[in-house]
Motif scaffolding. Structure first.
Motif, short mmCIF file in Angstrom:
data_model
loop_
_atom_site.label_atom_id
_atom_site.label_comp_id
_atom_site.label_asym_id
_atom_site.label_seq_id
_atom_site.Cartn_x
_atom_site.Cartn_y
_atom_site.Cartn_z
N GLU A 62 87.15 65.34 120.36
CA GLU A 62 85.96 64.49 120.34
C GLU A 62 85.64 64.16 118.89
N ARG A 63 85.58 62.87 118.58
CA ARG A 63 85.27 62.43 117.21
C ARG A 63 83.96 61.65 117.20
N HIS A 64 83.14 61.96 116.21
CA HIS A 64 81.87 61.26 116.00
C HIS A 64 82.06 60.34 114.80
N VAL A 65 82.08 59.01 115.07
CA VAL A 65 82.39 58.03 114.03
C VAL A 65 81.34 56.92 114.05
N ASP A 66 80.57 56.82 112.99
CA ASP A 66 79.59 55.73 112.83
C ASP A 66 78.68 55.59 114.05
N GLY A 67 78.21 56.72 114.56
CA GLY A 67 77.29 56.70 115.69
C GLY A 67 77.96 56.64 117.04
N ALA A 68 79.26 56.42 117.07
CA ALA A 68 79.99 56.39 118.34
C ALA A 68 80.68 57.73 118.57
N VAL A 69 80.92 58.05 119.84
CA VAL A 69 81.64 59.27 120.21
C VAL A 69 82.92 58.87 120.92
N LEU A 70 84.06 59.28 120.38
CA LEU A 70 85.36 58.91 120.92
C LEU A 70 86.08 60.16 121.40
N ASN A 71 86.57 60.12 122.62
CA ASN A 71 87.34 61.23 123.18
C ASN A 71 88.78 60.79 123.37
N GLU A 72 89.71 61.72 123.14
CA GLU A 72 91.14 61.43 123.25
C GLU A 72 91.90 62.74 123.42
N ILE A 73 93.15 62.61 123.82
CA ILE A 73 94.04 63.77 123.90
C ILE A 73 94.98 63.72 122.72
N GLY A 118 97.55 89.79 111.57
CA GLY A 118 96.16 89.75 111.13
C GLY A 118 95.80 88.54 110.30
N VAL A 119 96.75 87.66 110.03
CA VAL A 119 96.46 86.47 109.24
C VAL A 119 95.75 85.44 110.11
N VAL A 120 94.63 84.91 109.62
CA VAL A 120 93.87 83.88 110.31
C VAL A 120 93.81 82.65 109.43
N GLU A 121 94.23 81.50 109.98
CA GLU A 121 94.28 80.28 109.16
C GLU A 121 94.03 79.06 110.04
N PRO A 122 93.42 78.00 109.45
CA PRO A 122 93.17 76.79 110.23
C PRO A 122 94.45 75.99 110.42
N VAL A 123 94.53 75.30 111.56
CA VAL A 123 95.71 74.46 111.82
C VAL A 123 95.33 73.00 112.03
N THR A 124 94.04 72.67 112.02
CA THR A 124 93.61 71.27 112.04
C THR A 124 92.85 70.99 110.76
N PRO A 125 92.89 69.75 110.29
CA PRO A 125 92.29 69.43 108.98
C PRO A 125 90.77 69.47 109.02
N PRO A 126 90.14 69.58 107.85
CA PRO A 126 88.68 69.53 107.79
C PRO A 126 88.19 68.17 108.27
N PRO A 127 87.05 68.12 108.97
CA PRO A 127 86.53 66.83 109.44
C PRO A 127 85.90 66.04 108.30
N PRO A 128 85.77 64.71 108.47
CA PRO A 128 85.13 63.90 107.42
C PRO A 128 83.71 64.33 107.11
N SER A 129 82.98 64.76 108.13
CA SER A 129 81.65 65.30 107.94
C SER A 129 81.50 66.53 108.84
N GLU A 130 80.48 67.32 108.58
CA GLU A 130 80.34 68.61 109.25
C GLU A 130 80.36 68.48 110.77
N ARG A 131 81.29 69.19 111.41
CA ARG A 131 81.40 69.29 112.87
C ARG A 131 81.55 67.92 113.54
N SER A 132 82.09 66.94 112.82
CA SER A 132 82.23 65.60 113.40
C SER A 132 83.50 65.45 114.22
N VAL A 133 84.42 66.41 114.13
CA VAL A 133 85.65 66.41 114.93
C VAL A 133 85.72 67.74 115.66
#
Length: 317
Positions: A52-63, A18-33
């Motif tokens: 998908e990362r939103h950085v300075d107006g650009a959108v970057l996708n990666e695996i 029943g334990v629920v916990e995040p495994v990825t870090p908080p994004p630099p800004s809200e919902r930006s990662v």
């Protein structure tokens, strides 16, 4: 269970206790990662995902890859293309397959299938396997470690696999679709029952129906669950397949089926439609020729209203 949470777009882990916990870090800004198309490694300790990362107006996708317990930040495995989908780890945990495409192509126009060796959190020795087959869909590793995929080389989405010498072997030769437009990440149309049988959803005459492909003989047989209106993806385990499917007169239900043993079992869902069967329109699958004489497939829901009393109150088409 790992999942991406809509509110913050982080990946979270739910444990059986029943334990629920995040495994990825908080994004630099809200919902930006944002993360999607999660895939768990065979040993269950780490995951791959499309990020998908939103950085300075650009959108970057990666695996990326990250440990399932959140013990380290995600590591970039593959980058450089505009879009990615379906990062899939081989059964032995040493190879990664993925799809990529670039502007202006849409994923139903042209996608590239690549593989690379997984080595210490990196992908090395990237190989482009398919770059000339139009739209490639759903790369998946079979139980025997053979990479399968769907491609529309001959104008129809058929199933293929890679041979030991790196060639493509076509497993189906249908004038039907075993693939889908990649509107969403994580779409699938087939699942492995075992090393010689694949449960496939086949779109023929604008109707999705469940089939089983025998890869040894090449036979593609429709299952007793037909006719059904299936929602992808099918899943399989221990020689049994499960689908979410309805019939022409019932709402979707979870159905399980074991080949050669039964005609399918409803195991969940399927509330009563709440409409008398006489008032339900029965779909007709029709073919209409386009201006070049090619067939366009459609579903016609004819009007039905048994108690209609006047032409002024016609039933809808």
């Amino acid at each position: 269970v790992w999942y991406c949470n809509l509110d913050d777009q982080r990946v979270w882990r739910w444990s059986p206790d029943g334990v629920v916990e995040p495994v990825t870090p908080p994004p630099p800004s809200e919902r930006s990662v944002r993360y999607a198309d999660l895939h768990v490694a065979p040993d269950g300790t780490w995951l791959t995902a499309v990020r998908e990362r939103h950085v300075d107006g650009a959108v970057l996708n990666e695996i990326v890859a990250f440990p399932g317990d959140g013990g380290a930040d995600p590591t970039v495995l593959v980058s450089g293309s505009d879009f990615y989908a379906a990062p899939r780890i081989g059964p032995d945990g040493t190879t990664l397959a993925w799809l990529s495409w670039d502007h202006p192509a849409m994923p139903w126009d042209h996608t590239v299938l690549s593989t690379g060796a997984l080595d210490g959190g990196r992908v090395t020795g990237t190989r482009v396997l398919v770059d000339d087959a139009g739209a490639v869909f759903q790369p998946a590793w079979g139980p025997d470690g053979i990479l399968h995929f769907v491609a529309d080389v001959d104008g129809w989405w058929n199933l293929y696999r890679m041979t030991a010498d790196g060639a493509r072997e076509q497993l189906t030769h249908e004038q039907a679709e075993l693939g889908l437009p990649l509107w969403f990440l994580g779409e699938a149309m087939y699942a492995f029952l075992d090393s010689e049988r694949i449960a496939c959803l086949v779109n023929r005459d604008a109707a999705l129906r469940l089939h089983v492909l025998d890869t040894t003989s090449g036979r593609l047989d429709v299952t007793p669950l037909t006719p059904l209106l299936c929602d992808p993806p099918p899943v399989a385990a221990d020689g049994e397949v499960a689908v979410v499917a309805g019939t022409e007169t019932s709402l979707p239900q979870v159905r399980r089926w074991r080949p050669c043993e039964d005609t399918g079992r409803v195991v969940g869902g399927g509330a009563d439609v709440g409409v008398h069967p006489a008032h339900l329109s029965r779909p007709q699958h029709v073919s209409i020729a386009d201006e070049n004489g090619r067939p366009v497939y459609a579903v016609l829901w004819p009007p039905t209203k048994p108690d209609v009393v006047a032409p002024a109150d016609p039933p809808p088409l």
